[in-house]
Design an enzyme around this catalytic site. Structure first.
Site, PDB file in Angstrom:
ATOM      1  N   ARG A  13       0.787  -1.231   0.000  1.00  0.00           N
ATOM      2  CA  ARG A  13       0.000   0.000   0.000  1.00  0.00           C
ATOM      3  C   ARG A  13       0.823   1.288   0.000  1.00  0.00           C
ATOM      4  O   ARG A  13       0.286   2.357   0.217  1.00  0.00           O
ATOM      5  CB  ARG A  13      -1.025  -0.023   1.129  1.00  0.00           C
ATOM      6  CG  ARG A  13      -2.275  -0.830   0.729  1.00  0.00           C
ATOM      7  CD  ARG A  13      -3.317  -0.879   1.807  1.00  0.00           C
ATOM      8  NE  ARG A  13      -2.815  -1.584   2.949  1.00  0.00           N
ATOM      9  CZ  ARG A  13      -2.776  -2.921   3.059  1.00  0.00           C
ATOM     10  NH1 ARG A  13      -3.245  -3.667   2.102  1.00  0.00           N
ATOM     11  NH2 ARG A  13      -2.278  -3.480   4.129  1.00  0.00           N
ATOM     12  N   THR A  73       2.143  -5.615   4.140  1.00  0.00           N
ATOM     13  CA  THR A  73       1.550  -5.001   2.949  1.00  0.00           C
ATOM     14  C   THR A  73       1.293  -3.512   3.169  1.00  0.00           C
ATOM     15  O   THR A  73       1.035  -2.777   2.226  1.00  0.00           O
ATOM     16  CB  THR A  73       0.206  -5.665   2.594  1.00  0.00           C
ATOM     17  OG1 THR A  73      -0.671  -5.559   3.735  1.00  0.00           O
ATOM     18  CG2 THR A  73       0.396  -7.128   2.240  1.00  0.00           C
ATOM     19  N   GLY A 129      -0.945 -11.405   8.644  1.00  0.00           N
ATOM     20  CA  GLY A 129      -0.741 -12.849   8.746  1.00  0.00           C
ATOM     21  C   GLY A 129      -1.710 -13.543   9.682  1.00  0.00           C
ATOM     22  O   GLY A 129      -1.584 -14.747   9.927  1.00  0.00           O
ATOM     23  N   ALA A 130      -2.691 -12.790  10.230  1.00  0.00           N
ATOM     24  CA  ALA A 130      -3.598 -13.371  11.224  1.00  0.00           C
ATOM     25  C   ALA A 130      -4.354 -14.583  10.669  1.00  0.00           C
ATOM     26  O   ALA A 130      -4.659 -15.514  11.412  1.00  0.00           O
ATOM     27  CB  ALA A 130      -4.589 -12.325  11.721  1.00  0.00           C
ATOM     28  N   GLU A 131      -4.633 -14.601   9.370  1.00  0.00           N
ATOM     29  CA  GLU A 131      -5.386 -15.728   8.812  1.00  0.00           C
ATOM     30  C   GLU A 131      -4.581 -17.021   8.913  1.00  0.00           C
ATOM     31  O   GLU A 131      -5.130 -18.102   9.049  1.00  0.00           O
ATOM     32  CB  GLU A 131      -5.755 -15.447   7.351  1.00  0.00           C
ATOM     33  CG  GLU A 131      -7.065 -14.695   7.200  1.00  0.00           C
ATOM     34  CD  GLU A 131      -7.103 -13.357   7.891  1.00  0.00           C
ATOM     35  OE1 GLU A 131      -6.230 -12.520   7.609  1.00  0.00           O
ATOM     36  OE2 GLU A 131      -7.986 -13.125   8.732  1.00  0.00           O
ATOM     37  N   ASP A 177     -13.705 -11.880  11.829  1.00  0.00           N
ATOM     38  CA  ASP A 177     -12.651 -11.197  11.056  1.00  0.00           C
ATOM     39  C   ASP A 177     -12.946  -9.702  10.966  1.00  0.00           C
ATOM     40  O   ASP A 177     -12.661  -9.061   9.954  1.00  0.00           O
ATOM     41  CB  ASP A 177     -12.498 -11.826   9.648  1.00  0.00           C
ATOM     42  CG  ASP A 177     -11.329 -11.239   8.863  1.00  0.00           C
ATOM     43  OD1 ASP A 177     -10.409 -10.672   9.476  1.00  0.00           O
ATOM     44  OD2 ASP A 177     -11.353 -11.335   7.620  1.00  0.00           O
ATOM     45  N   LYS A 231     -14.382  -2.831   9.677  1.00  0.00           N
ATOM     46  CA  LYS A 231     -15.135  -3.837   8.930  1.00  0.00           C
ATOM     47  C   LYS A 231     -16.516  -4.114   9.509  1.00  0.00           C
ATOM     48  O   LYS A 231     -17.422  -4.510   8.795  1.00  0.00           O
ATOM     49  CB  LYS A 231     -14.349  -5.154   8.922  1.00  0.00           C
ATOM     50  CG  LYS A 231     -13.255  -5.241   7.879  1.00  0.00           C
ATOM     51  CD  LYS A 231     -12.706  -6.665   7.866  1.00  0.00           C
ATOM     52  CE  LYS A 231     -11.539  -6.820   6.912  1.00  0.00           C
ATOM     53  NZ  LYS A 231     -10.984  -8.200   6.995  1.00  0.00           N
ATOM     54  N   VAL A 247      -8.341  -9.930  -2.163  1.00  0.00           N
ATOM     55  CA  VAL A 247      -9.437 -10.842  -1.830  1.00  0.00           C
ATOM     56  C   VAL A 247     -10.292 -11.174  -3.044  1.00  0.00           C
ATOM     57  O   VAL A 247     -11.041 -12.142  -3.033  1.00  0.00           O
ATOM     58  CB  VAL A 247     -10.342 -10.300  -0.703  1.00  0.00           C
ATOM     59  CG1 VAL A 247      -9.545 -10.072   0.551  1.00  0.00           C
ATOM     60  CG2 VAL A 247     -11.057  -9.062  -1.134  1.00  0.00           C
ATOM     61  N   CYS A 259      -6.207 -24.193  -2.201  1.00  0.00           N
ATOM     62  CA  CYS A 259      -6.014 -23.514  -3.490  1.00  0.00           C
ATOM     63  C   CYS A 259      -6.920 -22.305  -3.689  1.00  0.00           C
ATOM     64  O   CYS A 259      -6.561 -21.352  -4.390  1.00  0.00           O
ATOM     65  CB  CYS A 259      -6.267 -24.475  -4.648  1.00  0.00           C
ATOM     66  SG  CYS A 259      -5.639 -26.138  -4.390  1.00  0.00           S
TER      67      CYS A 259
END
Ligand code: CA
Length: 728
Positions: free
Chosen positions: A154, A199, A215-217, A339, A366, A581, A647
């Site tokens: 960004r 990012t 990286g939380a996911e 999330d 969010k 996303v 994937c």
């Protein structure tokens, strides 16, 4: 590099910088295509005073959000409601990427500084589009596997003659703004076994560089670090969630946070709370606001089964700029379960609230509520919904807490919820007209089926998978659930809204065809600019939302526009290119990425601009004939589940890609023949497709391939039927 070396290195750099001040940038450091900067003095000479007085130089765009207040409201008005019909392309610059471009360019003294994919930094003559230098931090391409959302970045911060970039693989790099050469580099990652990525744009103030990570996911523990801008030496680090309770607290705030996590073993997954986007310095209170992300795993029943708010997830935390000590916090979503990051852009302003002058912070995280906080102490002043919210009915202004809606509780059965994990608003920048008290924001209704991880439901046990995402959500069966619950699915939709954060009134709203559109910039010309998913860059009347100008760029856009002025000419610039996303959601609507591909460009406009945009290439989307389908129904189901877990995040839900990362239905016989070598041996790692041998067995690789064939056969038959109907 140890701190002593860093200091020595820093001293050399400082000397080099001082020398650079004395002489004009020499041709020695420039690539052959370079031109001299069109202004005097060294490049990138921005300091705190200059950013604080940004209003006195309206032609520049000095910091990520324009200045420290991050209102992103351009004071320029040459391009206005009367003249905008004459707006045309000044130039385009192909930046050589095919994923999302998300950077806000910095424009200072006639040079644009911005990033493209894989954290590559570009310095460009802002009037002509000629590239002055390019810095490639050489992020290993197979690091993509560790990134939730593509090779995106960004942007940079430009400060005291340096350009600061944080790389996808977690390094913070200082680059000389004049020469484009590296000054110093530090590794910001505390644990290289975890999938940390960066990012976000670094922020700079008071001689420091502030940076967090993502990286939380995948399962990490969030933190923000302040580094010395000259030397790269670490000054402070603030963790956002508590770590392993058997170890000492790193700082006193962790002791408080730990009391709000109960049961479970969140630290094994990581806890989350990554600060991957918004960090804002406030000179009036000498504090830094950290926008903190979601929990890891997402679901609280797994993360903290004994309940608790799980501080500082989904919070805005104010810390002292010099020490990193916390002054206050406000948690938007206690016990996050969805999330619901609070990493979205934060805007600082002065507003009259209930008859009182307040120094306020504005955020639309969010979770669908628009927050207005007092910056001095974090007092909640307003929290109005800005999109449809079905997870909570309202925010109780007495307690400052959202009131959850029991009808969308998904602990027993799968539920559609609004907003979904894309949020009612994500990182795409909003723009605030302080004189009117109106926020212009990109928003969306994007529903998601929340459902507890199937394995956990069966066994009561959640095992961290170090090689992939750890959401605690039933991703394996997501496409099956979506099909089963299709009848009750809310519609996905995108909007541009003019919103009053005090009254909660939606002043106007423009509907978009696609749910995922660009950041916005409003201006003193009475216009608000936004790019959309179909590839149109448009200017709207700030009072009414009426579209006054539109331009087909043939590229879907996400990044926010900026504006600047050189020699009496106003320019509007935007980086075009989508991804992130969008890759995960996959094929949807008729986006520009689907129709034309996704070749990233810097596009710059001015009144009377007559440059002719290069012709787009139309993508051939014919699904080829497939190899034999030989799998049993059971193997196909297993293939679908594994596809969705491993994937789908990049190649798209249901094996239908968004037009950016390769669509696996399009694989020819050659790719099918070496599918196992690609997935297990990493033969395409140099192109970004790493080996997944640690999470995919050879049998599952074949099951996945068979699922792709079955999906391709269905979609191919459907397309042929449609084609025949259209032809006949
Ligand atoms: Ca997240």
């Amino acid at each position: 590099m140890n701190p002593t070396t860093l200091i020595k290195h820093g001293a050399v750099v400082l000397l080099a910088f001082l020398l650079n001040v004395a002489c004009s940038p020499s041709g020695d450091n420039q690539p052959s295509t370079s031109v001299e900067p069109s202004s005097d003095g060294p490049r990138g000479a921005i300091d705190d005073a200059r950013i604080n007085n940004a209003a006195s130089e309206p032609g520049n765009w000095l910091a990520h959000g324009l200045d420290y207040r991050e209102q992103r409201f351009s004071p320029l008005s040459q391009i206005n409601r009367e003249t905008v019909t004459q707006l045309g392309l000044a130039y385009e610059l192909d930046v050589g990427s095919n994923d999302a471009l998300e950077a806000t360019p910095i424009m200072v003294d006639n040079t644009l500084f911005f990033t493209s994919t894989f954290s590559i930094v570009h310095a460009v003559d802002a009037a002509t589009g000629v590239e002055l230098w390019r810095y490639d931090p050489e992020v290993p391409r197979d690091f993509l596997r560790k990134a939730c959302c593509g090779p995106i970045n960004r942007g940079v911060s430009v400060y005291e003659g340096n350009v600061y970039v944080a790389t996808l693989d977690g390094r913070l790099v200082a680059i000389n703004a004049g020469s484009g050469e590296r000054v110093w580099e530090v590794d910001t990652v505390i644990d290289r076994d975890r999938f940390y990525t960066i990012t976000g744009a670094p922020k700079t103030a008071k001689g420091k560089v502030f940076i967090g990570n993502g990286g939380a996911e995948f399962g990490v523990r969030g933190y923000v670090t302040a580094y010395d801008a000259v030397t790269g030496e670490q000054i402070w680090r603030f963790y956002t969630v508590p770590g392993d309770p058997s170890l000492p607290f790193e700082h006193p705030e962790m002791e408080l946070a730990a009391t709000t996590w109960k049961g479970g073993s969140w630290w094994e997954v990581g806890g989350g709370g990554t600060v991957w986007n918004s960090i804002v310095y406030d000179p009036e209170f000498d504090q830094v606001y950290l926008g903190v992300g979601n929990g890891a795993p997402w679901t609280r029943i797994i993360r903290s089964p004994g309940g608790g708010d799980n501080l500082f997830l989904s919070s805005i935390v104010a810390v002292d700029a010099d020490t990193g000590k916390m002054n206050w916090y406000y948690q938007t979503t206690p016990g996050d379960n969805w999330d619901y990051t609070a990493v979205q852009d934060m805007t600082l302003a002065d507003m009259t609230v209930d008859g009182e002058e307040r120094k306020v912070l504005l955020q639309a995280p969010k979770n669908g509520f628009f927050y207005l906080l007092d910056r001095e102490d974090g007092e909640l002043l307003r929290a109005h919904p800005y999109v449809k919210t079905t997870w909570a009915t309202h925010v109780d202004m007495e307690t400052g807490r959202p009131v959850e809606n029991p009808e969308t509780d998904f602990s027993e059965e799968a539920k559609w919820v609004l907003p979904g994990p894309l949020g009612g608003h994500d990182w795409q920048a909003m723009s605030f007209d302080e004189s009117k008290g109106v926020m212009y924001l990109p928003a969306q209704d994007f529903p998601f089926i929340y459902s507890i991880d199937e394995e956990f439901k069966k066994t009561g046990y959640f095992k961290r998978n170090p090689g992939t995402t750890n959401l605690g959500i039933d991703i394996a069966n997501s496409s099956i659930l979506a099909e089963q619950m299709a009848d009750s699915a809310p519609t996905a939709k995108g909007y541009l809204k003019a919103f009053d954060p005090i009254s909660g009134e939606e002043i106007w709203s423009v509907d978009h065809v696609h749910y995922w559109n660009s950041g916005v910039m409003a201006s003193a010309g009475g216009l608000v600019f936004q790019g959309d998913g179909l590839g149109f860059f448009s200017a709207y009347n700030t009072d009414t939302g009426e579209k006054l100008w539109t331009y087909n760029t043939y590229i879907s856009m996400l990044a926010p526009p900026i504006s600047y002025e050189i020699d009496g000419t106003q320019y509007v610039a935007i980086l075009a290119g989508t991804g992130a996303v969008e890759n995960f959601v996959g094929e949807t609507n008729e986006t520009a990425a689907q129709k034309y591909g996704n070749f990233g460009k810097l596009l710059v406009f001015k009144l009377g601009g007559d440059a002719v945009l290069k012709e787009p290439r139309i993508r051939d989307r014919t699904i080829p004939e497939q190899p034999p389908l030989v799998a049993s129904a059971e193997q196909l189901l297993r293939g679908e589940q594994q596809y969705n877990v491993v994937c789908g995040g990049c190649h798209g839900a249901n094996a239908r890609a968004a037009g950016i990362i390769p669509d696996l239905r399009m694989m020819g016989d050659g790719k099918h023949a070496i599918f196992k070598e690609i997935v297990l041996d990493g033969v395409l790692a140099a192109g970004g497709m790493a080996s997944f041998a640690d999470v995919v067995t050879p049998e599952d690789a074949e099951n996945i391939r068979q699922y792709i064939i079955s999906r391709a056969n269905i979609d191919r038959a459907e397309a042929q039927e449609l084609g025949a109907a259209a032809g006949g």
